[in-house]
Scaffold this active site. Structure first.
Site, PDB file in Angstrom:
ATOM      1  N   GLU A  57      22.769   6.529  53.110  1.00  0.00           N
ATOM      2  CA  GLU A  57      22.259   5.346  53.818  1.00  0.00           C
ATOM      3  C   GLU A  57      20.782   5.533  54.109  1.00  0.00           C
ATOM      4  O   GLU A  57      20.371   6.593  54.602  1.00  0.00           O
ATOM      5  CB  GLU A  57      22.985   5.129  55.160  1.00  0.00           C
ATOM      6  CG  GLU A  57      24.433   4.713  55.062  1.00  0.00           C
ATOM      7  CD  GLU A  57      25.068   4.523  56.444  1.00  0.00           C
ATOM      8  OE1 GLU A  57      24.323   4.359  57.432  1.00  0.00           O
ATOM      9  OE2 GLU A  57      26.304   4.547  56.531  1.00  0.00           O
ATOM     10  N   GLU A  65      24.609  -8.351  58.256  1.00  0.00           N
ATOM     11  CA  GLU A  65      25.928  -8.432  58.899  1.00  0.00           C
ATOM     12  C   GLU A  65      25.770  -9.063  60.290  1.00  0.00           C
ATOM     13  O   GLU A  65      25.475  -8.386  61.268  1.00  0.00           O
ATOM     14  CB  GLU A  65      26.558  -7.041  59.000  1.00  0.00           C
ATOM     15  CG  GLU A  65      26.868  -6.416  57.651  1.00  0.00           C
ATOM     16  CD  GLU A  65      27.613  -5.097  57.772  1.00  0.00           C
ATOM     17  OE1 GLU A  65      28.860  -5.103  57.857  1.00  0.00           O
ATOM     18  OE2 GLU A  65      26.934  -4.047  57.797  1.00  0.00           O
ATOM     19  N   LYS A  98      27.658  -7.705  63.527  1.00  0.00           N
ATOM     20  CA  LYS A  98      27.430  -6.354  64.041  1.00  0.00           C
ATOM     21  C   LYS A  98      27.091  -6.420  65.527  1.00  0.00           C
ATOM     22  O   LYS A  98      26.371  -7.309  65.978  1.00  0.00           O
ATOM     23  CB  LYS A  98      26.256  -5.704  63.284  1.00  0.00           C
ATOM     24  CG  LYS A  98      26.649  -5.059  61.968  1.00  0.00           C
ATOM     25  CD  LYS A  98      27.046  -3.620  62.199  1.00  0.00           C
ATOM     26  CE  LYS A  98      27.192  -2.869  60.890  1.00  0.00           C
ATOM     27  NZ  LYS A  98      27.569  -1.469  61.098  1.00  0.00           N
ATOM     28  N   GLU A 134      20.303  -4.690  64.341  1.00  0.00           N
ATOM     29  CA  GLU A 134      21.542  -4.220  63.705  1.00  0.00           C
ATOM     30  C   GLU A 134      22.126  -5.258  62.745  1.00  0.00           C
ATOM     31  O   GLU A 134      22.850  -4.918  61.812  1.00  0.00           O
ATOM     32  CB  GLU A 134      22.592  -3.879  64.764  1.00  0.00           C
ATOM     33  CG  GLU A 134      22.417  -2.510  65.392  1.00  0.00           C
ATOM     34  CD  GLU A 134      22.557  -1.390  64.373  1.00  0.00           C
ATOM     35  OE1 GLU A 134      23.576  -1.348  63.664  1.00  0.00           O
ATOM     36  OE2 GLU A 134      21.634  -0.564  64.273  1.00  0.00           O
TER      37      GLU A 134
END
Length: 497
Positions: free
Chosen positions: A263, A317, A320, A326
Site C-alpha cells: 500500500e 471509498e 470509510k 480517508e
C-alpha cells in the site's frame, strides 16, 4: 554438463523475467455504490492494470477476474484470523474455497494473511504465525505453494528510528512474532509486504520532513537527506522507508528477503486541518511513484532493484470512517471517472487513468537538444507535418524554444501515424505521455480525440536520406530560427564560462 548449465541459465532468465517491477492497485469496497465486479474488471482492462490486491476473497470478483491474465493477491480478512490460526482444517477449507476453486483461471499469485495485524490487532498477533503456516500447508497439499506466495502486510510504523535507515530496527516487543514470520518468508522464498505512507510521515513530522521530499519531487544534492553511517543520499521518504526495512531485517540477520510495498498513495482531498491532501499533491505523489518504479531506479541501498508497489487505491471509498482524507485516496470515483489524470510521461498507457484514452507524443526529458532539433527538422520536412502553427504570430509559436516546437511537431506526426508506438520515437528523443501539452490557443492534434481524422499516406522513414528540396518554406524558416536560438545559447554558455 553443458546441457545442465544451459537449463540453469534458462531457469535464471525465467526468474529474472518474473521479477520485473510492477505497479498494481488495491481495490477497497467501502463505497455506497460499489461497481459490479464486471465493471471493475472492465476498468482494470481499459487502464492496462495487470496487478490487483483484494482485501478479501470475494467470489464474484474472483470469477470476474478469470481468464483476464491479471495477477491477483487475495486476503484472509483480520476477522477470520482467529479461526484459521487455531485450526488447520479451517485454513484448508479457506484455501479450497478461495484458491483451488478459482486457480488457474483466476491468476492468484499471493495471499495476504491479515493486514497490519501486529499494530491493528495485537491480541490476534499470537495466532498470526500459525495462520500463515496453516494457509501455506494447505497450498502445499494442493500443490500450489510454488505458484501462490504467502505473507502478511506490515505497517511501516513497526520500524523504529527509521532515519538514518542504517540504524533502523523493528520494534523489539514484536520480535517473538516477527522473527518466525521472517523465518517463514525466507524458507518459502516469499517477500516482506510493507505498507508505506509518506503522507502520514510528512503530516506527523511537524515540519521536519519537507513536502517535496515526501512527494518524490527532484531535490538538489544539498537538500537530500544523508545517512551519516553509509553516506547514502535520500531524495524521498519512500526510498528511505524501504531501505529502513532492509536494514531492520539485516539487523536480525535476514538479508535476502525482498520487499513489496502493498500500500502507498496520497489523498486528494481533506478537511481544513489536512491542507496537504490535495489533487495536485496526490497526482504528483502517485505519478512520481509510478515513474520511480518503472524507471527501475531502486533505492540507495539497492540501486537498480525496483520495489513493486500497489497504489492505494482504485476507488474513493465514501463509506470509510475517520477524517475526510480517508474517503479520498482513489484514482477513480464509483463511476470510473478519474479523480485526476496522472502525469505518466514515459510510462506509456500503463495505469494512465485517462478514460478518454488520449495519449500524446512529446520530447523526452533530458534528450540531447541537437537530436531534438534534428528530429524537429525532419518532422517539418520529410515527415510532412504541417508546422505552420509554429510560425511567429501563430497559436503555437510561444513558447519560442526547440522543446515546445518539437512537442507540437512530434505529436502531429504521432497522430498522423495512428498513434502507433513506433511513431513516437524519433531516434529515442520522444516519448508517449498522457498529459495534454496543449496550452492557451495552441491545441495539439492529440487533444482533438476521436474527431481527429487523417488521410492515409505512406510516411517516410526518419532514417531515409531525403533531398533538402522536400522541406517547405515554413520548415526552413523554423529550422534557421531554431538554429540561431541554439547558437545563441551556446555563445551565452561560453561567455558565462
Amino acid at each position: 554438463m553443458a546441457l545442465h548449465f544451459l537449463l540453469l541459465l534458462f531457469a535464471v532468465s525465467l526468474v529474472a523475467a518474473d521479477e520485473e517491477p510492477f505497479i498494481g492497485v488495491n481495490i477497497g469496497t467501502e463505497l455506497s455504490d460499489m461497481p459490479h465486479p464486471t465493471q471493475v474488471v472492465a476498468l482494470l482492462k481499459a487502464q492496462q492494470i495487470k496487478h490487483v490486491r483484494l482485501y478479501d476473497a470475494d467470489q464474484a470478483m474472483l470469477v470476474a477476474l478469470a481468464k483476464t491474465g491479471i495477477q491477483v493477491v487475495i486476503t484472509v480478512p483480520n476477522e477470520e484470523l482467529l479461526a484459521i490460526g487455531q485450526s488447520n482444517a479451517s485454513a484448508a477449507n479457506w484455501v479450497s474455497r478461495n484458491v483451488v476453486a478459482h486457480y488457474p483461471a483466476t491468476n492468484i499469485t499471493a495471499i495476504c494473511v491479515g493486514s497490519e495485524v501486529l499494530t491493528a490487532l495485537p491480541n490476534v498477533a499470537k495466532v498470526l504465525v500459525n495462520a500463515i503456516k496453516y494457509i501455506h500447508s494447505a497450498l502445499v497439499a494442493s500443490n500450489l505453494d510454488r505458484q501462490v506466495k504467502v505473507s502478511t502486510p506490515l505497517s511501516s510504523s513497526i520500524i523504529l528510528d527509521s532515519f538514518p535507515p542504517s540504524q533502523a530496527f523493528f520494534n523489539r516487543s514484536l520480535n517473538s512474532v516477527l522473527v518466525p514470520i521472517l523465518d517463514f518468508l525466507q524458507s518459502t522464498d516469499s517477500y516482506l509486504m510493507l505498507n508505506i505512507y509518506p503522507y502520514y510521515d510528512y503530516m506527523q513530522s511537524n515540519g521536519v520532513i519537507p513536502l517535496d521530499y515526501a512527494l518524490f519531487k527532484p531535490l538538489p544534492p544539498n537538500k537530500e537527506a544523508v545517512d551519516s553511517n553509509t553516506l547514502l543520499h535520500y531524495s524521498n521518504v519512500f526510498d528511505a522507508m524501504v531501505d529502513a526495512a532492509y536494514f531492520a531485517m539485516a539487523f536480525l540477520n535476514y538479508t535476502n528477503i525482498p520487499v513489496v510495498v502493498t500500500e502507498s498513495g496520497w489523498p486528494s482531498k481533506g478537511a481544513s486541518n489536512e491542507p496537504d491532501a490535495t489533487i495536485d499533491n496526490a497526482n504528483n505523489y502517485n505519478s512520481n511513484l509510478i515513474k520511480h518504479v518503472f524507471n527501475k531506479t531502486g533505492t540507495p541501498k539497492r540501486p537498480g532493484i525496483a520495489v513493486s508497489t500497489y497504489i492505494y487505491e482504485l476507488y474513493n471509498e465514501d463509506m470509510k470512517s475517520g477524517p475526510l482524507s480517508e474517503k479520498n485516496w482513489g484514482l477513480f470515483d464509483a463511476n470510473g471517472v478519474p479523480i485526476y489524470i496522472l502525469h505518466l510521461t514515459g510510462s506509456g498507457a500503463v495505469l494512465a487513468n485517462d478514460t478518454s484514452n488520449q495519449t500524446f507524443c512529446v520530447a523526452k526529458d533530458g534528450a540531447d537538444p541537437k537530436m531534438i532539433q534534428a528530429a524537429l527538422d525532419w518532422a517539418c520536412g520529410p515527415g510532412k507535418v504541417e508546422c505552420s502553427p509554429l510560425l511567429q504570430g501563430q497559436p503555437c509559436y510561444e513558447p519560442d524554444n526547440v522543446i515546445a516546437h518539437a512537442n507540437y511537431a512530434f505529436d502531429s506526426y504521432y497522430n498522423k501515424m495512428g498513434k502507433t508506438p513506433d511513431a513516437c520515437d524519433f531516434k529515442g528523443v520522444a516519448t508517449i505521455t498522457t498529459s495534454d501539452p496543449s496550452h492557451g490557443s495552441c491545441i495539439y492534434p492529440g487533444s482533438l480525440g476521436k474527431n481527429s481524422t487523417y488521410g492515409n499516406f505512406t510516411a517516410p522513414s526518419m532514417n531515409s536520406s531525403s533531398d533538402s528540396s522536400a522541406y517547405n518554406i515554413h520548415s526552413c524558416e523554423l529550422r534557421i530560427r531554431n538554429l540561431l536560438m541554439v547558437t545563441g545559447f551556446l555563445i551565452l554558455g561560453v561567455i558565462l564560462l
